[in-house]
Design a protein around this motif. Sequence first.
Motif, PDB file in Angstrom:
ATOM      1  N   ALA A 400       0.722  -1.151   0.001  1.00 11.41           N
ATOM      2  CA  ALA A 400       0.129  -0.421  -0.054  1.00 11.41           C
ATOM      3  C   ALA A 400       0.984   1.379  -0.455  1.00 11.41           C
ATOM      4  O   ALA A 400       1.796   1.241   1.248  1.00 11.41           O
ATOM      5  N   SER A 401       0.951   2.407  -0.318  1.00 14.40           N
ATOM      6  CA  SER A 401       1.136   3.431  -0.770  1.00 14.40           C
ATOM      7  C   SER A 401       0.692   4.442  -1.572  1.00 14.40           C
ATOM      8  O   SER A 401      -0.365   4.699  -1.692  1.00 14.40           O
ATOM      9  N   SER A 402       1.836   5.853  -0.622  1.00 14.22           N
ATOM     10  CA  SER A 402       0.697   7.031  -0.475  1.00 14.22           C
ATOM     11  C   SER A 402       2.093   7.900  -1.240  1.00 14.22           C
ATOM     12  O   SER A 402       3.037   8.222  -0.650  1.00 14.22           O
ATOM     13  N   CYS A 403       1.827   9.302  -1.653  1.00 11.11           N
ATOM     14  CA  CYS A 403       2.573  10.132  -2.806  1.00 11.11           C
ATOM     15  C   CYS A 403       2.496  11.434  -1.429  1.00 11.11           C
ATOM     16  O   CYS A 403       1.146  11.440  -1.345  1.00 11.11           O
ATOM     17  N   SER A 405       4.151  15.587  -0.872  1.00  7.30           N
ATOM     18  CA  SER A 405       5.183  16.370  -1.843  1.00  7.30           C
ATOM     19  C   SER A 405       6.018  17.165  -1.011  1.00  7.30           C
ATOM     20  O   SER A 405       7.283  17.661  -1.737  1.00  7.30           O
ATOM     21  N   ASN A 406       6.055  17.172   0.588  1.00 10.44           N
ATOM     22  CA  ASN A 406       6.884  16.829   1.104  1.00 10.44           C
ATOM     23  C   ASN A 406       7.394  16.640   2.279  1.00 10.44           C
ATOM     24  O   ASN A 406       6.245  16.126   2.661  1.00 10.44           O
ATOM     25  N   HIS A 407       7.626  16.682   2.928  1.00  6.58           N
ATOM     26  CA  HIS A 407       8.953  16.045   4.080  1.00  6.58           C
ATOM     27  C   HIS A 407       7.360  16.244   5.542  1.00  6.58           C
ATOM     28  O   HIS A 407       7.368  15.317   6.122  1.00  6.58           O
ATOM     29  N   GLY A 408       6.821  17.156   6.051  1.00  7.16           N
ATOM     30  CA  GLY A 408       6.007  17.419   6.663  1.00  7.16           C
ATOM     31  C   GLY A 408       4.636  16.699   6.704  1.00  7.16           C
ATOM     32  O   GLY A 408       3.616  16.337   7.893  1.00  7.16           O
ATOM     33  N   GLU A 409       3.958  15.774   5.546  1.00  9.19           N
ATOM     34  CA  GLU A 409       3.405  15.411   5.643  1.00  9.19           C
ATOM     35  C   GLU A 409       3.244  13.214   5.798  1.00  9.19           C
ATOM     36  O   GLU A 409       2.035  12.529   5.478  1.00  9.19           O
ATOM     37  N   ARG A 410       4.599  13.130   5.704  1.00 12.83           N
ATOM     38  CA  ARG A 410       4.887  11.881   6.003  1.00 12.83           C
ATOM     39  C   ARG A 410       4.640  11.849   7.326  1.00 12.83           C
ATOM     40  O   ARG A 410       4.497  10.108   7.197  1.00 12.83           O
ATOM     41  N   ARG A 411       4.429  11.966   8.418  1.00 12.21           N
ATOM     42  CA  ARG A 411       3.654  11.504   9.680  1.00 12.21           C
ATOM     43  C   ARG A 411       2.848  11.222   9.961  1.00 12.21           C
ATOM     44  O   ARG A 411       1.942  10.194   9.712  1.00 12.21           O
ATOM     45  N   ALA A 412       1.792  11.863   9.611  1.00 12.76           N
ATOM     46  CA  ALA A 412       0.475  12.190   9.135  1.00 12.76           C
ATOM     47  C   ALA A 412      -0.039  10.919   7.732  1.00 12.76           C
ATOM     48  O   ALA A 412      -1.228   9.870   7.375  1.00 12.76           O
ATOM     49  N   THR A 413       0.624  10.453   6.827  1.00 17.55           N
ATOM     50  CA  THR A 413       0.741  10.033   5.325  1.00 17.55           C
ATOM     51  C   THR A 413       0.946   8.522   6.232  1.00 17.55           C
ATOM     52  O   THR A 413       0.499   7.131   5.721  1.00 17.55           O
ATOM     53  N   GLU A 414       1.848   8.488   7.199  1.00 17.80           N
ATOM     54  CA  GLU A 414       2.794   6.923   8.561  1.00 17.80           C
ATOM     55  C   GLU A 414       1.014   5.751   8.587  1.00 17.80           C
ATOM     56  O   GLU A 414       0.560   4.937   8.701  1.00 17.80           O
ATOM     57  N   ILE A 415       0.576   7.612   9.117  1.00 16.30           N
ATOM     58  CA  ILE A 415      -0.635   7.215   9.984  1.00 16.30           C
ATOM     59  C   ILE A 415      -2.152   6.438   8.968  1.00 16.30           C
ATOM     60  O   ILE A 415      -2.745   5.574   9.402  1.00 16.30           O
ATOM     61  N   LEU A 416      -1.810   7.357   8.181  1.00 16.13           N
ATOM     62  CA  LEU A 416      -3.070   6.948   6.885  1.00 16.13           C
ATOM     63  C   LEU A 416      -3.134   5.761   6.680  1.00 16.13           C
ATOM     64  O   LEU A 416      -3.884   4.985   6.795  1.00 16.13           O
ATOM     65  N   THR A 430       4.357  -1.082   3.897  1.00 19.88           N
ATOM     66  CA  THR A 430       3.622   0.341   2.685  1.00 19.88           C
ATOM     67  C   THR A 430       4.954   1.242   2.764  1.00 19.88           C
ATOM     68  O   THR A 430       6.157   0.587   3.442  1.00 19.88           O
ATOM     69  N   ARG A 431       4.750   2.359   1.827  1.00 21.44           N
ATOM     70  CA  ARG A 431       5.505   2.879   0.890  1.00 21.44           C
ATOM     71  C   ARG A 431       4.420   4.182   1.094  1.00 21.44           C
ATOM     72  O   ARG A 431       3.839   4.194   0.616  1.00 21.44           O
ATOM     73  N   ILE A 432       5.997   5.077   1.729  1.00 19.39           N
ATOM     74  CA  ILE A 432       5.563   6.486   0.977  1.00 19.39           C
ATOM     75  C   ILE A 432       6.354   6.711   0.211  1.00 19.39           C
ATOM     76  O   ILE A 432       7.909   6.774   0.152  1.00 19.39           O
ATOM     77  N   GLY A 433       6.137   7.750  -1.415  1.00 20.16           N
ATOM     78  CA  GLY A 433       6.676   7.974  -2.729  1.00 20.16           C
ATOM     79  C   GLY A 433       7.114   9.959  -2.420  1.00 20.16           C
ATOM     80  O   GLY A 433       5.613  10.374  -1.898  1.00 20.16           O
TER      81      GLY A 433
END
Length: 487
Positions: A400-403, A405-416, A430-433
Amino acid sequence: MLESLRGRYYSIRRRARRLKRRELKSLRRWFEDTENLLHLSALIVIPLLIGSITWLSNASPIISFFVYPPLASGTYTLFADPDGRYSTPRKFVGGMTTGALCGWFALELTARFLYVVPPEQFRVHAGAAALGILLTGLSTWMLEFEEPTAFSTALLILVTGSEKLTYVVGIVVSSILVASIFVVWRRHFYCERSRYLFQSTSGDDKVLVPVRGDGTVSLALFAARLAAAHEMGKVVLMQTVSEDAIQETADRIGSTASPTESDGSEGQTHDSTSKAEEQITDRALQRFDRLSERITSEVDVPCEYVVAVDTGSTGKTILQTAGTENCDLICAPYETDEAAPAQFVRTLISGTIDTVVFRPSNGRTEWHRLLVMVRSSGQLANTMLEFAKRLVSDGGTISASSCISNHGERRATEILLENVVESLSVPVETRIGHGSVEEFLTRNASHYDVAIVGASTDRSAPSRFISSPTYERIYELECDLAIVHRG
């Protein structure tokens, strides 16, 4: 007059029922978002628990009033983030108890040896507070009981006066009570929420497959694996035939008829049309039989056949046929018109029936490595992951991956990502691009067998106008592509 009033009454009742069904469906979709479910659980469970403990404290002197502040905050931590770092019954009970004991020890030590007053007469001093926090930090660290509420219980005991023992006993009893209820809630409701609340894990027993163009075998087996998740799963193979094709076949039959047979009468024309429909149906059934043999031999799912007349809009014909045949899902091939999605594809992914538009890359019929692109939690993400679970072969992997646009979104995306994958009964990585979805897929598609993306129909119309759906910006990929639409 009476008949008119009765008719109006029944009309109002039918509208009320439709409104009720619509509202219930919207509420169920709202529940499929894990964040919404957690917020609602916290709003309902925490007041009930604190109210119950308050009633218990009024009925028995075991629980002190000073227990409430750390208990309320700790309970919220448990139910708002059930899989978080601090949300384990062991840490909850152990941390709160350790904090209370450390605070009691600091109180006794400083009152007797530093300020030389009985603990019952001790006023809160900075030294006692600092020592209590220090001991709590060291103890919870060494015992692996680190819990934010532990520091609260350590400080509150300094103001309990002669009720220190009552306070500690109350902490133990109330924390065990809350932890027990939390374990039952998490094990039997939260971890099983996909079974109770997620519509994506039910239905899809009958899958309609429009047979068109190349890649039919891959599409049919893709649909069959989705249907095979349920005991009553079934594949409905469908072919649309235009009125022009029927007329051309009828004309050809009429031209080859003998002079005595082709007298040009209305009855003869009708007979030619009937023969044309029979010929077209026979050819379609032969093709269906070959596909059905392949499906039943590899997936063991029964098949049904439908040949429908296309009256002008292929997409509408497919939707109408799906409704007539009581199909839960449509698996259609991806077709383009001058590099843009064909009109029948656009019609299907704007319809009221769940649809998967499938674009094969090399004709594979098994999928071992699956990539699911997640934009937000909720019904669509749950559906795509559920489909991935059905498709993956034994020993395969799901990502499961989500993209961002900046490092500030990483933590919220990890929780998502954590929220959407934890309800599945199979392991999901899980992967974050970084960057856009289409760029991420172009870079990583070769590592997967199929990429599953949403059709963006859950976005608002202005949002889709400003930014076109992701699937329209995805062109050549080194893997299969599945576009999922929730009707």
